[in-house]
Scaffold this motif. Sequence first.
Motif, PDB file in Angstrom:
ATOM      1  N   GLY A 144       7.444 -12.861 -11.047  1.00 13.60           N
ATOM      2  CA  GLY A 144       7.350 -13.835  -9.964  1.00 13.60           C
ATOM      3  C   GLY A 144       7.136 -13.207  -8.607  1.00 13.60           C
ATOM      4  O   GLY A 144       7.173 -13.891  -7.576  1.00 13.60           O
ATOM      5  N   ILE A 145       6.894 -11.889  -8.591  1.00 16.58           N
ATOM      6  CA  ILE A 145       6.633 -11.173  -7.333  1.00 16.58           C
ATOM      7  C   ILE A 145       5.127 -11.107  -7.118  1.00 16.58           C
ATOM      8  O   ILE A 145       4.398 -10.722  -8.035  1.00 16.58           O
ATOM      9  N   PRO A 146       4.629 -11.487  -5.946  1.00 18.64           N
ATOM     10  CA  PRO A 146       3.176 -11.471  -5.729  1.00 18.64           C
ATOM     11  C   PRO A 146       2.564 -10.099  -5.999  1.00 18.64           C
ATOM     12  O   PRO A 146       3.172  -9.071  -5.688  1.00 18.64           O
ATOM     13  N   TYR A 147       1.365 -10.130  -6.587  1.00 18.89           N
ATOM     14  CA  TYR A 147       0.650  -8.890  -6.904  1.00 18.89           C
ATOM     15  C   TYR A 147       0.491  -8.012  -5.667  1.00 18.89           C
ATOM     16  O   TYR A 147       0.646  -6.786  -5.728  1.00 18.89           O
ATOM     17  N   ASN A 148       0.213  -8.627  -4.513  1.00 25.18           N
ATOM     18  CA  ASN A 148       0.023  -7.866  -3.276  1.00 25.18           C
ATOM     19  C   ASN A 148       1.278  -7.078  -2.911  1.00 25.18           C
ATOM     20  O   ASN A 148       1.197  -6.009  -2.312  1.00 25.18           O
ATOM     21  N   ASP A 149       2.450  -7.607  -3.261  1.00 27.47           N
ATOM     22  CA  ASP A 149       3.703  -6.892  -2.988  1.00 27.47           C
ATOM     23  C   ASP A 149       3.938  -5.783  -4.013  1.00 27.47           C
ATOM     24  O   ASP A 149       4.458  -4.708  -3.667  1.00 27.47           O
ATOM     25  N   ILE A 150       3.580  -6.044  -5.258  1.00 26.78           N
ATOM     26  CA  ILE A 150       3.814  -5.047  -6.315  1.00 26.78           C
ATOM     27  C   ILE A 150       3.063  -3.756  -6.042  1.00 26.78           C
ATOM     28  O   ILE A 150       3.583  -2.648  -6.243  1.00 26.78           O
ATOM     29  N   ILE A 151       1.818  -3.847  -5.556  1.00 27.83           N
ATOM     30  CA  ILE A 151       1.048  -2.624  -5.321  1.00 27.83           C
ATOM     31  C   ILE A 151       1.630  -1.800  -4.174  1.00 27.83           C
ATOM     32  O   ILE A 151       1.430  -0.587  -4.114  1.00 27.83           O
ATOM     33  N   VAL A 152       2.373  -2.441  -3.273  1.00 30.70           N
ATOM     34  CA  VAL A 152       3.061  -1.702  -2.210  1.00 30.70           C
ATOM     35  C   VAL A 152       4.343  -1.077  -2.761  1.00 30.70           C
ATOM     36  O   VAL A 152       4.652   0.094  -2.506  1.00 30.70           O
ATOM     37  N   ILE A 153       5.073  -1.851  -3.545  1.00 33.39           N
ATOM     38  CA  ILE A 153       6.318  -1.371  -4.155  1.00 33.39           C
ATOM     39  C   ILE A 153       6.075  -0.147  -5.034  1.00 33.39           C
ATOM     40  O   ILE A 153       6.908   0.770  -5.106  1.00 33.39           O
ATOM     41  N   ALA A 154       4.919  -0.095  -5.693  1.00 35.22           N
ATOM     42  CA  ALA A 154       4.636   0.980  -6.660  1.00 35.22           C
ATOM     43  C   ALA A 154       4.179   2.280  -6.012  1.00 35.22           C
ATOM     44  O   ALA A 154       4.046   3.293  -6.708  1.00 35.22           O
ATOM     45  N   ILE A 188      -8.539  -2.803  -1.594  1.00 32.99           N
ATOM     46  CA  ILE A 188      -7.166  -2.584  -1.132  1.00 32.99           C
ATOM     47  C   ILE A 188      -6.899  -3.383   0.141  1.00 32.99           C
ATOM     48  O   ILE A 188      -5.851  -4.021   0.290  1.00 32.99           O
ATOM     49  N   GLY A 189      -7.874  -3.374   1.061  1.00 32.06           N
ATOM     50  CA  GLY A 189      -7.716  -4.113   2.309  1.00 32.06           C
ATOM     51  C   GLY A 189      -7.559  -5.609   2.087  1.00 32.06           C
ATOM     52  O   GLY A 189      -6.689  -6.255   2.690  1.00 32.06           O
ATOM     53  N   PHE A 190      -8.378  -6.182   1.212  1.00 29.93           N
ATOM     54  CA  PHE A 190      -8.298  -7.609   0.930  1.00 29.93           C
ATOM     55  C   PHE A 190      -6.966  -7.979   0.277  1.00 29.93           C
ATOM     56  O   PHE A 190      -6.388  -9.025   0.578  1.00 29.93           O
ATOM     57  N   LEU A 191      -6.506  -7.121  -0.635  1.00 24.86           N
ATOM     58  CA  LEU A 191      -5.238  -7.407  -1.299  1.00 24.86           C
ATOM     59  C   LEU A 191      -4.078  -7.380  -0.305  1.00 24.86           C
ATOM     60  O   LEU A 191      -3.213  -8.257  -0.311  1.00 24.86           O
ATOM     61  N   LEU A 192      -4.066  -6.357   0.558  1.00 24.33           N
ATOM     62  CA  LEU A 192      -2.988  -6.241   1.540  1.00 24.33           C
ATOM     63  C   LEU A 192      -3.075  -7.343   2.589  1.00 24.33           C
ATOM     64  O   LEU A 192      -2.065  -7.710   3.194  1.00 24.33           O
ATOM     65  N   ILE A 196      -4.509  -0.898  -9.171  1.00 22.41           N
ATOM     66  CA  ILE A 196      -4.803  -1.586 -10.440  1.00 22.41           C
ATOM     67  C   ILE A 196      -3.748  -1.285 -11.498  1.00 22.41           C
ATOM     68  O   ILE A 196      -3.376  -2.145 -12.282  1.00 22.41           O
ATOM     69  N   MET A 197      -3.247  -0.048 -11.559  1.00 23.51           N
ATOM     70  CA  MET A 197      -2.161   0.305 -12.474  1.00 23.51           C
ATOM     71  C   MET A 197      -2.478  -0.060 -13.916  1.00 23.51           C
ATOM     72  O   MET A 197      -1.674  -0.651 -14.632  1.00 23.51           O
ATOM     73  N   GLY A 198      -3.683   0.284 -14.350  1.00 24.78           N
ATOM     74  CA  GLY A 198      -4.066  -0.015 -15.723  1.00 24.78           C
ATOM     75  C   GLY A 198      -4.108  -1.491 -16.025  1.00 24.78           C
ATOM     76  O   GLY A 198      -4.024  -1.901 -17.179  1.00 24.78           O
TER      77      GLY A 198
END
Length: 638
Positions: free
Chosen positions: A295-305, A357-361, A282-284
Motif C-alpha cells: 500500500g506504499i506508493p511506488y514513487n516512495d518505494i524507489i526512494v526507500i530502497a 526517474i524524474g517523472f516518478l519522483l 525498477i528493481m527487477g
Amino acid sequence: MAKYDKESAFRTNLGTWGWVILVLGSALTIFQLYTAYRGAYVSLIQGAVHLGAALCLVYLLYPMKSTWTKKKGIPWYDVLFAGAALYTNFYIIQNYDRLINEAIIFGFTYMDQIVATAGILLLLEATRRVVGLPIVIIAILALLYGLFGNYIPVIGHAGNDWPTLASEMFFSSSAIFGIPIQISSTYIFLFLFFGVILVKTNIGQFFNDIALRLTGKYTGGTAKAAVAASGLQGMVSGSSVANTVGSGSFTIPMMKNAGFKPHFAAASEASASTGGQLMPPIMGAAAFIMASYTGIPYNDIIVIAIIPAVLYFSGVFLGTHFEARKQGIRGLSKEELPKTSNLVKRLDLFLPLVIIIGFLLAGFTPTYAALFAIGTAFVISFFRKETRMSPKEIIKILEEGARVALPVIAACATAGIIAGTVTTTGLGPKIAGGIIDLAQGQFFLVMFFTMIACIILGMGLPTTANYVVTATMAAPALLAFDVPVIAVHMFVFYFGIVADITPPVCLAAYAGAGIAKANPMKAGVTAVKLAIAAFIIPYVFVSNPILLLQGDANFLNVTLALTTAMLGMASISAAMIGYFITKVNWFERIAMIVGGLMLVYPNIVISLIGLAVFAGIAVWQMARSKKDDSGKQEAVTS
C-alpha cells in the motif's frame, strides 16, 4: 545464454512461423502501449489478453525440451497448445459478464470447469518451458494443498473439490489473474519494453564505458567498472542471469586479462548483476508488486530502497578493491580507457533514465513515466546512424518487447496460483505461526528462519515470482512483530534475490562461471563473500528502519546510521577477502567481523565499540605493513 538462462532456450529455426510470431508479438506490444495510453481494461479482460497472447507465443517459441531449439519449424502439438492457450483466455473475454455476475451465484458450468482445467495445465507447462521446473513444482504443491488440505495435520484446512478450485483459480482476480499478472499487464511490460529500447540505443555499452572511465584507472579498476556497469544495467534488467551474461561477456574477459582469477571475475560479475535487481527505480520489476502488497506508493518505494542498494554495491565494490590489493592488480593506463570526449558526445543516452526517474519522483504514475521514457529513447535513436531504426527494425523491436516479457508473464501468472492458495486457505499465517513456534518467539531466530525460507523459495525463481512467493509465504512471520511493513517486504525481497548467488543453486554464479571457465561452486562461494552486505543489511533495517527512511529518520540519524553501516561493511568485506592494509591473519579476521557487525548494529554505544575495534586493527595493520616493508627493504639492501 541458452545454457544458463531458461528463457533464452527458444527455437532458432522457425521458418514461415517466424512471421506469425512477429505479428503476434508486435500485436501484444501495441496492445500494451495502447492500453497504457488510453487506460487499461478491467483486470480480468486485460489479464486474459496479456496472458493468452503470451502463452501462445511461449508454445510457438519454446520447445518441449530445451535441446530441441535447432529443430526446423514447430510441431503440430505445440501449434495445438498455442491455439488452446489463446482460446482458454479468449473464453474469459467472451463470457466475462456471465462469469462475473452469474457464475458466482449459480455456480460454474461443466464447460467453465473444462476450460479452467485446460487453462491451468497449459499455464504450468508453458511456465516449465520458459521459466523452469522449480516454480511449477511449488505451484503444483499449492494446488494439492488447496485440494487435500483436510488430510493435512497442523496446517490443514477444509479442502476443496477440483472443479471449484480450478474455476476459482482461473476465473477470479485473486489467483492466476491476481495482483502479479495485473501489475505485469500494466507496469512491468512497459518497463521491460523500455529496456529493449535502451539496448537498441547501445546504452548498455555506454554504461560500461562510463563505468570504465570513472573507475578503470584505480586499483582493480576493471572489476570496479564491472560492478558499476552491472548496477546501472540492473536498473533496466529483469533477470540476474541475463544481466550476468549480458554484462559479463564484456567485463569477465577484461577482469581476467587484468589479473583477476577466473572464479573471482565470475563472482564479482554475478554479485553485481544480482544486485541490479535491488537497484531503484525498477528493481527487477518487483517494486510494482511491492507497492500493491504494502500500500506504499511506488514513487516512495524507489526512494526507500536507495540506501540499502548503495550499501550492497559498496560492499561488492570494497570486496573487489581488497582483492585487487591482495593480488597486486593495478588500474588501466590512460590509453586503455574510453576517451572522455567520446562519452560526452553520447551523454544524451542518459536522458531516458533521467526522464523515467524524474517523472516518478515528480509524482507521475509508472505507466506515464515509462511511456514518456520509451518515447524519449525512441526519438534519441534517430540522432545517430548506428542506432537509427528502419520500419522493419521498429516492428522487430515490437516483437522483441513481447519476447522479453514472456518469462515474467508466465512466472507472474503461476505465482498467482501460489499466492491465491496461500490467501484463500490461510496458509500464510499458519506458516508464520510455525516459524514463530520454531523460534520460540525469539525475534532474531524468527528473522533467521525467515531468511532461510526465503533463500530456499527463491532458488530458481525469477525476480517477480520470487518476491510474490516470499511475500505471501514468509513475510507474515515478521509482520507478527512490531516491524514496519516496508521493512518486512524489503527483508524477504533481499533474501529471495540473493538466492541467485547462494550455493548450491546460484544460477547467476553458474552463468558467470560459464563465461569465465571457472568452477561454478567456487564462484558461488566467492559471490556470497562479495555480496555479504545483502546477508547483513536486511537484519539492520528490520531492527533499525532508519536505513529505510522510516521512524525517526532525520538527517543526523540517517547520516550516522549510513556512516557506521559503511564502515562496518568495509571491515566485514576486508575480513571476507583476507586483506585490508596488508594480509589479514585469522585473529584479525575474527576481530574485523565482530567489529564490523558491531558497527552496523543499530546502537550508538555498540557501534562506537565496533569503531574502536576497527580502528585498532587498522593501526595494527599499518604497523605490520611498515615492518614488512622495512624487512623487504633490508633484504634488498643486503
